[in-house]
Design a protein around this motif. Structure first.
Motif, PDB file in Angstrom:
ATOM      1  N   ALA A   1       0.831  -1.210   0.000  1.00 19.12           N
ATOM      2  CA  ALA A   1       0.000   0.000   0.000  1.00 19.12           C
ATOM      3  C   ALA A   1       0.862   1.255   0.000  1.00 19.12           C
ATOM      4  CB  ALA A   1      -0.921  -0.006   1.214  1.00 19.12           C
ATOM      5  N   HIS A  28      -5.146  -2.649   5.381  1.00 21.17           N
ATOM      6  CA  HIS A  28      -6.230  -2.373   4.432  1.00 21.17           C
ATOM      7  C   HIS A  28      -6.671  -0.918   4.507  1.00 21.17           C
ATOM      8  CE1 HIS A  28      -9.879  -3.023   2.088  1.00 21.17           C
ATOM      9  NE2 HIS A  28     -10.555  -2.413   3.042  1.00 21.17           N
ATOM     10  N   ARG A  29      -6.855  -0.429   5.713  1.00 18.00           N
ATOM     11  CA  ARG A  29      -7.351   0.935   5.885  1.00 18.00           C
ATOM     12  C   ARG A  29      -6.303   1.963   5.468  1.00 18.00           C
ATOM     13  NH1 ARG A  29     -11.055   4.379   5.032  1.00 18.00           N
ATOM     14  NH2 ARG A  29     -11.237   6.066   6.571  1.00 18.00           N
ATOM     15  N   THR A  86      -6.272   2.071   1.724  1.00 16.14           N
ATOM     16  CA  THR A  86      -7.411   2.797   1.164  1.00 16.14           C
ATOM     17  C   THR A  86      -7.203   4.296   1.237  1.00 16.14           C
ATOM     18  OG1 THR A  86      -8.936   1.009   1.757  1.00 16.14           O
ATOM     19  CG2 THR A  86      -9.889   3.194   1.400  1.00 16.14           C
ATOM     20  N   ARG A  87      -6.754   4.765   2.358  1.00 16.21           N
ATOM     21  CA  ARG A  87      -6.585   6.211   2.536  1.00 16.21           C
ATOM     22  C   ARG A  87      -5.445   6.749   1.668  1.00 16.21           C
ATOM     23  NH1 ARG A  87      -6.532   7.992   8.579  1.00 16.21           N
ATOM     24  NH2 ARG A  87      -7.116   9.932   7.572  1.00 16.21           N
ATOM     25  N   GLU A  91      -6.683   6.865  -1.936  1.00 18.15           N
ATOM     26  CA  GLU A  91      -7.576   7.999  -2.151  1.00 18.15           C
ATOM     27  C   GLU A  91      -6.784   9.291  -2.316  1.00 18.15           C
ATOM     28  OE1 GLU A  91     -10.052   7.874   1.250  1.00 18.15           O
ATOM     29  OE2 GLU A  91     -11.383   6.308   0.465  1.00 18.15           O
TER      30      GLU A  91
END
Length: 394
Positions: free
Chosen positions: A246, A319-320, A323-324, A327
């Motif tokens: 990520a 995961h979080r 995602t951020r 974005e």
């Protein structure tokens, strides 16, 4: 009285190697160690052979930190000390390497400083042969090219040769500030302060990446993507690899996980690789601290399923955060930067595909604890990431 030449037999080291290195039986290892222990004159030849094994590993794509990770996991810290001695002894005869390689060699100083006293000759010979056995069976890895040094004419995006200095100097100062902010974020016991420090560090990371991208685009010979390996150690290595992926994706890099050897290879431009290393390390430290606090609260409430809690916590955190970061990367890039980033991402993808023509996707396993998932997502929200700053108007 005339003399005649007589054939000499194999050396002690040759006989020990034939006995111990190419036979996996413990009895063979003991026999080889006994031969070496009984012949102190063989020590120099034994060390020289070890340096040759190390040089052969470099030729097969390994780097010092990679081998240290494997030896520590398979054989323990004492064998890491033996390995560090070999690498240090071989280094003067090695070819010139880049900054990351030199940093890895420097880290061996701590290993050597903490090395235990050498045991009796038989125990030492046994440990050496165990180490050599492991080095010989390591397969070839994808060869990585260390980043080339910047030329003397390269300047940063905010000034020419007479302005704010060279890109290398300003970049080093920027990275020093980022490291200091992240260190404070990791050390503080106050979540709000950690959040503010992490956000400021992320802002500087984004600016550093933008500056380097613009410098590279304006240069007559733009830098090519490079690659580095980052350790992804058990336990919960899947979630840690997802977190690294990520962070890499958000910073215009590609990460490929090698599960058997506990590392991911990150492909990208040098400035972005440095950012990925810094941010991943800091987020992982903050995740571990937040997980320890959340787990203590769970135990205080009577729960004892710590393994599933931790696995689910780190999976949700990765995961979080992903995602951020995605974005932010997708919505905050300004139009004037798009062409530069697009060309760099094409170059990174091409470099990654050359290194890894065949990859497979891996799904997280063992994520089953609802409380762990919830707490991990909350911790990721607290590790607030600030969006990429807009470029100054021209």
């Amino acid at each position: 009285m005339s003399s005649t030449d007589t054939p000499t037999g194999p050396s002690t080291v040759e006989r020990a190697f034939r006995t111990a290195l190419y036979d996996s039986a413990d009895a063979s290892l003991d026999t080889g160690a006994s031969l070496l222990a009984a012949d102190p004159a063989a020590d120099a030849d034994l060390a020289r052979r070890g340096e040759e094994f190390v040089a052969a590993l470099w030729g097969r794509g390994w780097q010092p930190a990679d081998v240290v990770r494997v030896v520590r996991r398979e054989l323990g810290d004492a064998s890491v000390g033996l390995l560090a001695e070999l690498i240090r002894a071989q280094a003067p005869r090695d070819r010139v390497r880049g900054r990351r390689w030199r940093d890895q060699l420097a880290q061996l100083d701590e290993v050597l400083a903490d090395a235990p006293p050498r045991p009796d000759r038989f125990s030492h010979a046994t440990a050496v042969l165990e180490l050599y056995r492991l080095l010989l069976r390591l397969p070839a890895l994808e060869p990585l090219q260390d980043a080339p040094p910047r030329g003397p004419g390269r300047t940063n995006a905010s000034g020419g040769p007479g302005g704010s200095g060279s890109s290398g100097n300003s970049g080093a100062r920027m990275l020093a500030r980022i490291r200091a902010l992240l260190a404070k974020a990791e050390a503080t016991g106050f979540p709000d302060e950690a959040e503010a420090l992490s956000a400021k560090a992320q802002e500087l990371m984004a600016k550093h990446s933008v500056d380097e991208a613009l410098v590279d685009a304006a240069a007559p010979a733009p830098d090519a993507p490079g690659a580095c390996r980052i350790g992804v150690e058990p336990p919960y290595e899947q979630a840690k690899a997802v977190l690294l992926d990520a962070v890499a994706s958000a910073n215009h890099c590609r990460a490929v996980w090698n599960e058997p050897f506990c590392f991911s290879t990150v492909v990208g431009f040098e400035a972005d690789l440095e950012v990925v290393e810094l941010l991943h390390t800091s987020l992982l430290v903050q995740a571990q601290s937040a997980m320890a606090r959340a787990e203590a609260a769970q135990r205080a409430g009577g729960r004892k399923r710590t393994k599933t809690f931790r696995q689910s916590f780190l999976a949700a955190y990765a995961h979080r955060v992903g995602t951020r970061l995605a974005e932010a990367a997708g919505s905050q890039v300004t139009d004037d930067l798009l062409p530069v980033l697009a060309s760099r991402e094409v170059a990174v993808s091409a470099a990654a595909d050359r290194l890894f023509p065949d990859t497979v996707s891996t799904r997280l396993r063992g994520v089953s604890d609802e409380a762990g998932w919830t707490e991990g997502a909350r911790a990721a929200d607290r590790a607030q990431m600030r969006s990429r700053p807009r470029l100054p108007s021209k």
